[in-house]
Design a protein around this motif. Structure first.
Motif, PDB file in Angstrom:
ATOM      1  N   VAL A   1      -5.669   2.053  -3.812  1.00  0.00           N
ATOM      2  CA  VAL A   1      -5.313   0.818  -3.556  1.00  0.00           C
ATOM      3  C   VAL A   1      -3.730   0.496  -4.013  1.00  0.00           C
ATOM      4  N   SER A   2      -2.879  -0.145  -3.147  1.00  0.00           N
ATOM      5  CA  SER A   2      -1.664  -0.291  -3.417  1.00  0.00           C
ATOM      6  C   SER A   2      -1.314  -1.585  -4.382  1.00  0.00           C
TER       7      SER A   2
ATOM      8  N   LYS B   1      -2.160  -6.820  -8.986  1.00  0.00           N
ATOM      9  CA  LYS B   1      -2.971  -6.588  -7.752  1.00  0.00           C
ATOM     10  C   LYS B   1      -3.240  -8.147  -7.553  1.00  0.00           C
ATOM     11  N   ASP B   2      -2.945  -8.702  -6.296  1.00  0.00           N
ATOM     12  CA  ASP B   2      -3.438 -10.060  -6.081  1.00  0.00           C
ATOM     13  C   ASP B   2      -4.090 -10.013  -4.681  1.00  0.00           C
TER      14      ASP B   2
ATOM     15  N   THR C   1     -10.302  -1.800 -10.265  1.00  0.00           N
ATOM     16  CA  THR C   1      -9.065  -1.995  -9.550  1.00  0.00           C
ATOM     17  C   THR C   1      -7.971  -1.049 -10.106  1.00  0.00           C
ATOM     18  N   LEU C   2      -7.789  -1.080 -11.468  1.00  0.00           N
ATOM     19  CA  LEU C   2      -6.685  -0.199 -11.972  1.00  0.00           C
ATOM     20  C   LEU C   2      -7.177   1.099 -11.977  1.00  0.00           C
ATOM     21  N   LEU C   3      -8.361   1.800 -11.848  1.00  0.00           N
ATOM     22  CA  LEU C   3      -8.761   2.957 -11.436  1.00  0.00           C
ATOM     23  C   LEU C   3      -8.359   3.252 -10.273  1.00  0.00           C
ATOM     24  N   LYS C   4      -8.509   2.293  -9.367  1.00  0.00           N
ATOM     25  CA  LYS C   4      -8.350   2.580  -7.671  1.00  0.00           C
ATOM     26  C   LYS C   4      -6.641   2.771  -7.679  1.00  0.00           C
ATOM     27  N   ILE C   5      -6.035   2.085  -8.406  1.00  0.00           N
ATOM     28  CA  ILE C   5      -4.621   1.876  -8.266  1.00  0.00           C
ATOM     29  C   ILE C   5      -4.041   3.329  -8.818  1.00  0.00           C
TER      30      ILE C   5
ATOM     31  N   LEU D   1       3.757   7.195  -9.008  1.00  0.00           N
ATOM     32  CA  LEU D   1       2.459   6.864  -8.014  1.00  0.00           C
ATOM     33  C   LEU D   1       3.360   6.373  -6.494  1.00  0.00           C
ATOM     34  N   ALA D   2       4.474   5.453  -6.620  1.00  0.00           N
ATOM     35  CA  ALA D   2       4.814   4.826  -5.560  1.00  0.00           C
ATOM     36  C   ALA D   2       5.340   6.126  -4.545  1.00  0.00           C
ATOM     37  N   THR D   3       5.882   7.254  -5.175  1.00  0.00           N
ATOM     38  CA  THR D   3       6.613   8.325  -4.506  1.00  0.00           C
ATOM     39  C   THR D   3       5.998   9.428  -4.437  1.00  0.00           C
ATOM     40  N   GLU D   4       4.973   9.789  -5.452  1.00  0.00           N
ATOM     41  CA  GLU D   4       4.178  11.102  -5.565  1.00  0.00           C
ATOM     42  C   GLU D   4       2.816  10.889  -5.774  1.00  0.00           C
ATOM     43  N   ALA D   5       2.082  10.136  -4.944  1.00  0.00           N
ATOM     44  CA  ALA D   5       0.796  10.059  -4.827  1.00  0.00           C
ATOM     45  C   ALA D   5      -0.105  11.320  -4.615  1.00  0.00           C
ATOM     46  N   GLU D   6       0.346  12.030  -3.951  1.00  0.00           N
ATOM     47  CA  GLU D   6      -0.118  13.332  -3.817  1.00  0.00           C
ATOM     48  C   GLU D   6      -0.208  14.307  -4.541  1.00  0.00           C
ATOM     49  N   ALA D   7       0.962  14.250  -5.552  1.00  0.00           N
ATOM     50  CA  ALA D   7       0.852  15.055  -6.724  1.00  0.00           C
ATOM     51  C   ALA D   7      -0.013  14.584  -7.742  1.00  0.00           C
TER      52      ALA D   7
END
Length: 327
Positions: free
Chosen positions: A53-54, A12-13, A44-48, A67-73
Protein backbone atom coordinates in the motif's frame (compact mmCIF):
# COMPACT_ATOMS: atom_id res chain seq x y z
CA UNK A 1 22.21 0.54 16.44
CA UNK A 2 20.01 1.75 13.60
CA UNK A 3 16.27 1.04 13.87
CA UNK A 4 14.75 -1.63 11.63
CA UNK A 5 11.85 0.71 10.78
CA UNK A 6 11.69 4.49 10.74
CA UNK A 7 8.67 6.55 9.66
CA UNK A 8 8.41 10.32 9.38
CA UNK A 9 5.02 12.00 9.01
CA UNK A 10 3.56 8.75 7.67
CA UNK A 11 -0.06 9.26 6.64
CA UNK A 12 -2.54 7.03 4.86
CA UNK A 13 -5.87 8.64 4.03
CA UNK A 14 -8.48 6.40 2.42
CA UNK A 15 -10.93 9.29 2.19
CA UNK A 16 -13.59 7.95 4.50
CA UNK A 17 -10.94 6.69 6.93
CA UNK A 18 -7.67 8.24 8.06
CA UNK A 19 -5.76 5.04 8.80
CA UNK A 20 -2.43 6.66 9.74
CA UNK A 21 -2.05 10.27 10.83
CA UNK A 22 1.43 11.87 10.67
CA UNK A 23 3.04 8.84 12.31
CA UNK A 24 6.62 9.35 13.52
CA UNK A 25 8.04 6.05 14.75
CA UNK A 26 11.31 4.21 15.20
CA UNK A 27 11.26 0.45 15.77
CA UNK A 28 14.48 -0.93 17.31
CA UNK A 29 16.19 -4.24 16.62
CA UNK A 30 14.53 -7.13 18.47
CA UNK A 31 10.94 -8.23 18.91
CA UNK A 32 8.36 -5.45 18.85
CA UNK A 33 4.70 -5.87 19.76
CA UNK A 34 2.31 -3.67 17.79
CA UNK A 35 -0.80 -2.97 19.86
CA UNK A 36 -4.05 -1.22 19.03
CA UNK A 37 -7.78 -1.71 18.73
CA UNK A 38 -9.41 -2.58 15.43
CA UNK A 39 -8.97 0.40 13.12
CA UNK A 40 -5.90 1.69 14.96
CA UNK A 41 -3.78 1.37 11.82
CA UNK A 42 -1.76 -1.78 12.57
CA UNK A 43 -2.51 -3.71 9.39
CA UNK A 44 -2.20 -0.58 7.26
CA UNK A 45 1.25 0.05 8.71
CA UNK A 46 2.37 -3.51 7.93
CA UNK A 47 1.09 -3.28 4.36
CA UNK A 48 2.94 0.00 3.85
CA UNK A 49 6.15 -1.54 5.23
CA UNK A 50 5.78 -4.32 2.66
CA UNK A 51 5.16 -1.90 -0.19
CA UNK A 52 1.68 -3.33 -0.76
CA UNK A 53 0.00 0.00 0.00
CA UNK A 54 1.35 3.43 -0.87
CA UNK A 55 1.20 6.12 1.82
CA UNK A 56 -0.63 9.35 1.13
CA UNK A 57 2.49 11.16 2.25
CA UNK A 58 5.43 10.71 4.59
CA UNK A 59 8.68 8.78 4.50
CA UNK A 60 9.44 5.17 5.42
CA UNK A 61 12.76 3.38 5.89
CA UNK A 62 12.95 -0.39 6.41
CA UNK A 63 16.34 -1.84 7.32
CA UNK A 64 17.98 1.30 5.98
CA UNK A 65 16.17 1.18 2.62
CA UNK A 66 13.94 4.03 1.50
CA UNK A 67 10.65 2.31 0.69
CA UNK A 68 9.76 4.85 -2.00
CA UNK A 69 12.79 3.97 -4.14
CA UNK A 70 13.98 0.58 -2.85
CA UNK A 71 10.79 -1.43 -2.36
CA UNK A 72 12.26 -4.49 -4.10
CA UNK A 73 15.28 -4.47 -1.79
CA UNK A 74 12.96 -4.26 1.22
CA UNK A 75 10.88 -7.25 0.14
CA UNK A 76 14.07 -9.27 -0.34
CA UNK A 77 14.93 -9.00 3.36
CA UNK A 78 11.47 -8.96 4.95
CA UNK A 79 9.18 -11.92 5.65
CA UNK A 80 5.42 -11.64 6.16
CA UNK A 81 2.80 -13.87 7.74
CA UNK A 82 -0.70 -12.47 7.05
CA UNK A 83 -3.57 -12.58 9.51
CA UNK A 84 -6.12 -14.15 7.18
CA UNK A 85 -6.01 -17.69 5.86
CA UNK A 86 -4.59 -17.64 2.34
CA UNK A 87 -3.11 -21.13 1.92
CA UNK A 88 -4.07 -23.23 -1.16
CA UNK A 89 -5.78 -26.38 0.18
CA UNK A 90 -4.45 -28.77 -2.48
CA UNK A 91 -0.77 -27.80 -2.04
CA UNK A 92 1.59 -29.25 0.54
CA UNK A 93 3.44 -27.03 2.98
CA UNK A 94 6.72 -28.20 1.49
CA UNK A 95 5.75 -27.22 -2.05
CA UNK A 96 4.44 -23.85 -0.91
CA UNK A 97 7.56 -22.93 1.06
CA UNK A 98 9.87 -24.13 -1.73
CA UNK A 99 7.93 -22.10 -4.30
CA UNK A 100 7.99 -18.92 -2.23
CA UNK A 101 11.68 -19.38 -1.38
CA UNK A 102 12.46 -19.63 -5.10
CA UNK A 103 10.36 -16.53 -5.77
CA UNK A 104 12.58 -14.77 -3.24
CA UNK A 105 15.65 -15.69 -5.28
CA UNK A 106 16.90 -18.98 -3.83
CA UNK A 107 17.96 -21.72 -6.29
CA UNK A 108 15.77 -24.83 -6.29
CA UNK A 109 18.16 -27.03 -4.30
CA UNK A 110 18.77 -24.33 -1.69
CA UNK A 111 15.04 -23.59 -1.54
CA UNK A 112 14.25 -27.26 -0.79
CA UNK A 113 16.90 -27.40 1.91
CA UNK A 114 15.67 -24.16 3.44
CA UNK A 115 12.03 -25.31 3.30
CA UNK A 116 12.82 -28.54 5.13
CA UNK A 117 14.76 -26.62 7.75
CA UNK A 118 12.10 -24.02 8.55
CA UNK A 119 9.25 -26.54 8.47
CA UNK A 120 11.08 -28.66 11.03
CA UNK A 121 11.70 -25.53 13.07
CA UNK A 122 7.99 -24.66 13.25
CA UNK A 123 6.97 -28.25 14.01
CA UNK A 124 5.73 -29.42 10.61
CA UNK A 125 8.56 -31.80 9.79
CA UNK A 126 6.34 -34.89 9.67
CA UNK A 127 3.34 -33.25 7.98
CA UNK A 128 5.12 -31.12 5.39
CA UNK A 129 4.10 -33.29 2.44
CA UNK A 130 0.38 -33.37 3.29
CA UNK A 131 -2.05 -31.05 1.45
CA UNK A 132 -2.72 -28.03 3.66
CA UNK A 133 -6.48 -28.38 3.22
CA UNK A 134 -6.34 -31.10 5.88
CA UNK A 135 -4.33 -29.03 8.34
CA UNK A 136 -5.66 -27.83 11.67
CA UNK A 137 -5.71 -24.10 12.40
CA UNK A 138 -2.49 -24.38 14.37
CA UNK A 139 -0.74 -26.22 11.55
CA UNK A 140 -1.88 -23.61 9.04
CA UNK A 141 -0.51 -20.82 11.21
CA UNK A 142 2.80 -22.70 11.38
CA UNK A 143 2.87 -23.05 7.60
CA UNK A 144 2.35 -19.29 7.21
CA UNK A 145 5.19 -18.69 9.66
CA UNK A 146 7.47 -21.10 7.78
CA UNK A 147 6.98 -19.38 4.44
CA UNK A 148 7.76 -16.02 6.11
CA UNK A 149 11.13 -17.44 7.18
CA UNK A 150 11.95 -19.30 3.96
CA UNK A 151 14.32 -16.72 2.44
CA UNK A 152 16.24 -16.04 5.68
CA UNK A 153 14.89 -12.51 6.22
CA UNK A 154 16.32 -9.88 8.55
CA UNK A 155 12.85 -8.72 9.63
CA UNK A 156 9.60 -10.69 9.93
CA UNK A 157 6.14 -9.10 10.12
CA UNK A 158 3.59 -11.33 11.89
CA UNK A 159 -0.03 -10.21 11.76
CA UNK A 160 -2.04 -11.93 14.54
CA UNK A 161 -0.05 -15.22 14.43
CA UNK A 162 -2.08 -16.73 17.31
CA UNK A 163 -5.47 -15.96 15.77
CA UNK A 164 -7.86 -18.90 16.19
CA UNK A 165 -5.48 -21.02 18.27
CA UNK A 166 -6.35 -22.87 21.45
CA UNK A 167 -4.28 -22.10 24.57
CA UNK A 168 -1.76 -24.91 24.02
CA UNK A 169 -1.21 -24.03 20.36
CA UNK A 170 -1.00 -20.33 21.30
CA UNK A 171 1.76 -21.04 23.81
CA UNK A 172 3.64 -23.05 21.19
CA UNK A 173 3.35 -20.26 18.63
CA UNK A 174 4.52 -17.64 21.12
CA UNK A 175 7.53 -19.82 21.88
CA UNK A 176 8.34 -19.91 18.16
CA UNK A 177 8.02 -16.13 17.90
CA UNK A 178 10.36 -15.66 20.83
CA UNK A 179 12.91 -18.07 19.35
CA UNK A 180 12.91 -16.18 16.05
CA UNK A 181 13.76 -12.94 17.80
CA UNK A 182 16.08 -14.16 20.55
CA UNK A 183 17.73 -17.34 19.23
CA UNK A 184 17.97 -16.61 15.50
CA UNK A 185 18.59 -12.87 15.69
CA UNK A 186 15.77 -11.97 13.29
CA UNK A 187 13.88 -8.82 14.21
CA UNK A 188 10.13 -9.31 14.55
CA UNK A 189 7.13 -6.99 14.47
CA UNK A 190 4.11 -8.90 15.79
CA UNK A 191 0.52 -7.73 16.20
CA UNK A 192 -2.01 -9.21 18.59
CA UNK A 193 -5.26 -8.14 20.20
CA UNK A 194 -4.35 -10.31 23.22
CA UNK A 195 -2.10 -7.86 25.02
CA UNK A 196 -0.77 -10.36 27.55
CA UNK A 197 0.81 -12.27 24.66
CA UNK A 198 2.89 -9.27 23.66
CA UNK A 199 4.11 -8.79 27.23
CA UNK A 200 5.54 -12.32 27.07
CA UNK A 201 7.45 -12.14 23.79
CA UNK A 202 8.24 -8.48 23.04
CA UNK A 203 11.28 -6.39 23.88
CA UNK A 204 9.45 -3.22 22.81
CA UNK A 205 5.77 -2.27 22.68
CA UNK A 206 4.28 0.23 20.20
CA UNK A 207 0.72 1.38 20.91
CA UNK A 208 -1.33 2.89 18.07
CA UNK A 209 -4.62 4.67 18.58
CA UNK A 210 -6.63 6.11 15.70
CA UNK A 211 -3.62 6.03 13.40
CA UNK A 212 -1.45 7.99 15.83
CA UNK A 213 1.32 6.89 18.16
CA UNK A 214 0.05 6.68 21.72
CA UNK A 215 3.22 5.27 23.22
CA UNK A 216 6.36 3.34 22.31
CA UNK A 217 8.80 2.04 24.91
CA UNK A 218 10.57 -1.02 26.18
CA UNK A 219 8.25 -3.67 27.56
CA UNK A 220 9.79 -3.47 31.02
CA UNK A 221 8.91 0.23 31.13
CA UNK A 222 5.26 -0.66 30.58
CA UNK A 223 5.48 -3.22 33.35
CA UNK A 224 7.26 -1.11 35.96
CA UNK A 225 6.24 -1.27 39.60
CA UNK A 226 3.18 0.76 40.62
CA UNK A 227 4.16 1.32 44.25
CA UNK A 228 1.37 -0.96 45.47
CA UNK A 229 1.09 -4.55 46.58
CA UNK A 230 -1.37 -7.20 45.46
CA UNK A 231 -2.83 -9.13 48.39
CA UNK A 232 -5.05 -12.19 48.09
CA UNK A 233 -6.75 -13.96 50.98
CA UNK A 234 -9.19 -16.86 50.94
CA UNK A 235 -12.77 -15.66 50.43
CA UNK A 236 -14.55 -12.41 49.57
CA UNK A 237 -15.57 -11.83 53.18
CA UNK A 238 -11.97 -12.33 54.25
CA UNK A 239 -10.86 -9.80 51.63
CA UNK A 240 -13.26 -7.19 53.02
CA UNK A 241 -12.18 -7.88 56.63
CA UNK A 242 -8.54 -7.52 55.59
CA UNK A 243 -9.28 -4.21 53.83
CA UNK A 244 -11.04 -2.83 56.89
CA UNK A 245 -8.23 -3.88 59.23
CA UNK A 246 -5.57 -2.35 56.97
CA UNK A 247 -7.58 0.88 56.71
CA UNK A 248 -7.70 1.06 60.53
CA UNK A 249 -3.89 0.76 60.48
CA UNK A 250 -3.61 3.72 58.12
CA UNK A 251 -3.06 1.75 54.90
CA UNK A 252 -5.14 2.22 51.74
CA UNK A 253 -6.61 -1.03 50.46
CA UNK A 254 -8.95 -1.30 47.47
CA UNK A 255 -10.63 -4.38 45.96
CA UNK A 256 -9.47 -5.62 42.55
CA UNK A 257 -11.50 -8.69 41.78
CA UNK A 258 -10.69 -11.31 44.41
CA UNK A 259 -7.62 -9.37 45.56
CA UNK A 260 -6.70 -6.10 47.24
CA UNK A 261 -4.34 -3.38 46.05
CA UNK A 262 -2.52 -2.06 49.10
CA UNK A 263 -0.63 1.24 49.43
CA UNK A 264 1.26 2.47 52.50
CA UNK A 265 0.11 5.76 54.03
CA UNK A 266 3.66 6.41 55.34
CA UNK A 267 6.94 5.67 53.59
CA UNK A 268 8.47 4.10 56.70
CA UNK A 269 5.67 1.61 57.20
CA UNK A 270 6.64 -1.96 56.40
CA UNK A 271 3.49 -2.92 54.56
CA UNK A 272 4.49 -6.49 53.92
CA UNK A 273 4.94 -7.23 57.61
CA UNK A 274 1.68 -5.47 58.39
CA UNK A 275 -0.24 -7.51 55.82
CA UNK A 276 1.26 -10.74 57.11
CA UNK A 277 0.57 -9.91 60.77
CA UNK A 278 -2.96 -8.71 60.02
CA UNK A 279 -3.81 -11.92 58.17
CA UNK A 280 -2.43 -13.93 61.09
CA UNK A 281 -4.32 -11.90 63.71
CA UNK A 282 -7.60 -12.29 61.80
CA UNK A 283 -7.03 -15.98 61.14
CA UNK A 284 -7.14 -15.47 57.36
CA UNK A 285 -5.47 -17.60 54.72
CA UNK A 286 -2.91 -15.44 52.93
CA UNK A 287 -2.67 -16.73 49.36
CA UNK A 288 -0.63 -14.04 47.63
CA UNK A 289 1.50 -11.03 48.51
CA UNK A 290 3.40 -9.52 45.58
CA UNK A 291 4.45 -6.26 43.99
CA UNK A 292 1.88 -4.92 41.52
CA UNK A 293 3.13 -4.19 38.01
CA UNK A 294 1.48 -2.16 35.30
CA UNK A 295 0.00 -3.94 32.32
CA UNK A 296 -0.21 -2.93 28.70
CA UNK A 297 -3.98 -2.72 29.15
CA UNK A 298 -3.41 0.20 31.56
CA UNK A 299 -2.33 2.39 28.64
CA UNK A 300 -5.81 2.04 27.16
CA UNK A 301 -7.65 2.15 30.46
CA UNK A 302 -5.92 5.36 31.55
CA UNK A 303 -4.67 7.25 28.47
CA UNK A 304 -3.77 10.35 30.50
CA UNK A 305 -1.20 8.31 32.40
CA UNK A 306 0.13 7.01 29.10
CA UNK A 307 0.48 10.56 27.80
CA UNK A 308 2.38 11.62 30.90
CA UNK A 309 4.68 8.61 30.68
CA UNK A 310 5.32 9.28 27.02
CA UNK A 311 6.13 12.93 27.68
CA UNK A 312 8.45 11.99 30.52
CA UNK A 313 10.34 9.45 28.41
CA UNK A 314 10.82 11.70 25.38
CA UNK A 315 10.90 10.81 21.69
CA UNK A 316 11.14 7.22 20.51
CA UNK A 317 14.57 6.37 19.10
CA UNK A 318 17.12 3.63 18.76
CA UNK A 319 18.56 4.70 22.10
CA UNK A 320 17.68 1.76 24.35
CA UNK A 321 17.16 4.07 27.29
CA UNK A 322 14.68 6.43 25.59
CA UNK A 323 12.17 4.72 23.30
CA UNK A 324 8.92 6.20 24.64
CA UNK A 325 7.13 8.68 22.42
CA UNK A 326 3.87 10.40 21.81
CA UNK A 327 2.48 12.18 18.79
Amino acid sequence: MDPVVRTEGLTKDYGAVLALDELDLEVPVGTTGLVGANGAGKSTLLKILLGLVSPTHGRVEVLGHDLATEAEAVRAVVGYSPEHDCLPPDVSASDLVVHLAMMSGLPRVAARERAAEVLRHVGLGEERYRPMGGYSTGMRQKAKLAQALAHDPRLVLLDEPTNGLDPAARDEMLGLVRRIGHDFGISVIVTSHLLGELERVSDTIVVLDGGRLLRASRTDEFLDETGTLLVEVLGTDARDRMAAALADAGVEAHPRGSMLTVTAAHDTLDVRDLVRDTASDLGLGLVRLQVDHRRIEDVFADPEDADVAADDDGGASDDADEEAARV
